[in-house]
Design a protein around this motif. Sequence first.
Motif, short mmCIF file in Angstrom:
data_model
loop_
_atom_site.label_atom_id
_atom_site.label_comp_id
_atom_site.label_asym_id
_atom_site.label_seq_id
_atom_site.Cartn_x
_atom_site.Cartn_y
_atom_site.Cartn_z
N ARG A 42 -64.52 -38.11 102.15
CA ARG A 42 -64.74 -39.64 102.40
C ARG A 42 -63.65 -40.04 103.42
O ARG A 42 -62.70 -39.31 103.71
CB ARG A 42 -64.44 -40.28 101.10
N TYR A 43 -63.79 -41.53 103.76
CA TYR A 43 -62.86 -41.85 104.70
C TYR A 43 -61.60 -42.81 104.18
O TYR A 43 -61.80 -43.38 103.18
CB TYR A 43 -63.63 -42.93 105.82
N TYR A 126 -70.76 -47.00 100.45
CA TYR A 126 -70.17 -45.60 101.06
C TYR A 126 -70.18 -45.72 102.56
O TYR A 126 -71.21 -45.91 103.08
CB TYR A 126 -71.14 -44.56 100.56
N TYR A 128 -70.52 -43.70 106.22
CA TYR A 128 -70.88 -42.51 106.91
C TYR A 128 -70.86 -42.58 108.23
O TYR A 128 -70.71 -43.71 108.82
CB TYR A 128 -72.12 -42.23 106.44
N THR A 148 -70.31 -35.95 106.92
CA THR A 148 -69.88 -35.63 105.78
C THR A 148 -71.30 -35.63 104.80
O THR A 148 -72.29 -36.20 105.02
CB THR A 148 -69.10 -36.72 104.96
N ARG A 151 -72.38 -38.43 98.99
CA ARG A 151 -71.50 -38.46 97.89
C ARG A 151 -72.34 -38.72 96.43
O ARG A 151 -71.92 -38.43 95.47
CB ARG A 151 -70.24 -39.32 98.07
N GLU A 193 -61.79 -44.87 100.49
CA GLU A 193 -62.71 -44.90 99.79
C GLU A 193 -62.35 -43.97 98.69
O GLU A 193 -61.76 -43.30 98.38
CB GLU A 193 -63.98 -44.15 100.36
N ARG A 195 -64.42 -42.56 96.10
CA ARG A 195 -65.24 -41.39 95.82
C ARG A 195 -66.31 -41.31 96.91
O ARG A 195 -66.82 -42.29 97.39
CB ARG A 195 -65.84 -41.18 94.36
#
Length: 195
Positions: A42-43, A126, A128, A148, A151, A193, A195
């Motif tokens: 994650r970022y 989230y 991306y 990535t 999640r 982030e 999770r």
Amino acid sequence: MPLQLPSHPGPATMSIGMVRAANDLSPAFAGADQQIRRKGSRYALTFTMPSLSYTEAMPWMTDLAAEGDTVIMDVVQPGLVIPAGGDPRVLGGGQAGATLTIDGLDAGYAIRKGQFFSLITSAQRYLYRAAQAVTANASGVAVIPLQTMLRRPPADNDVVEIVQPKIEGYVRDFDDPEVQTDHEVVLTFTIRERR
């Protein structure tokens, strides 16, 4: 409930960091190194705001110091002009892996390699990034390769924010700043982030 940080003024700088979940494997005796992708990367974006007056900085300092709440901040993509291009949504629930299929785009809509977008799943955002450039087909469908892995499996019709992506997470590396003698304040903080 997440706190929406102001969109104005925009940050002076944004640094892109990654919290990686991948495993790097190095053999003890000869052989090639390997990297195993796992979901969970994650970022973590670090923002530095332009110089603000103390009164302009007060709402920022209050929200950034809140304990137990996540915050939402616009992601900066300088020089990238992103047209509206439809109403992007997830096409088909339960997706997993390193691609995301979406629909609701205008035919021929282009997403650039490295472009950020956010996905709202179960009331959480989230972030991306597209690993390759893609163009929506005549039906407005695009399959986006991701930098990535997903999640969390999205639901069908979950909202995809392409025009103005946002990061949601906890504030890290923020201490109340010093007020300079000219009464100006410079804020620097990281949003990671959760999770």
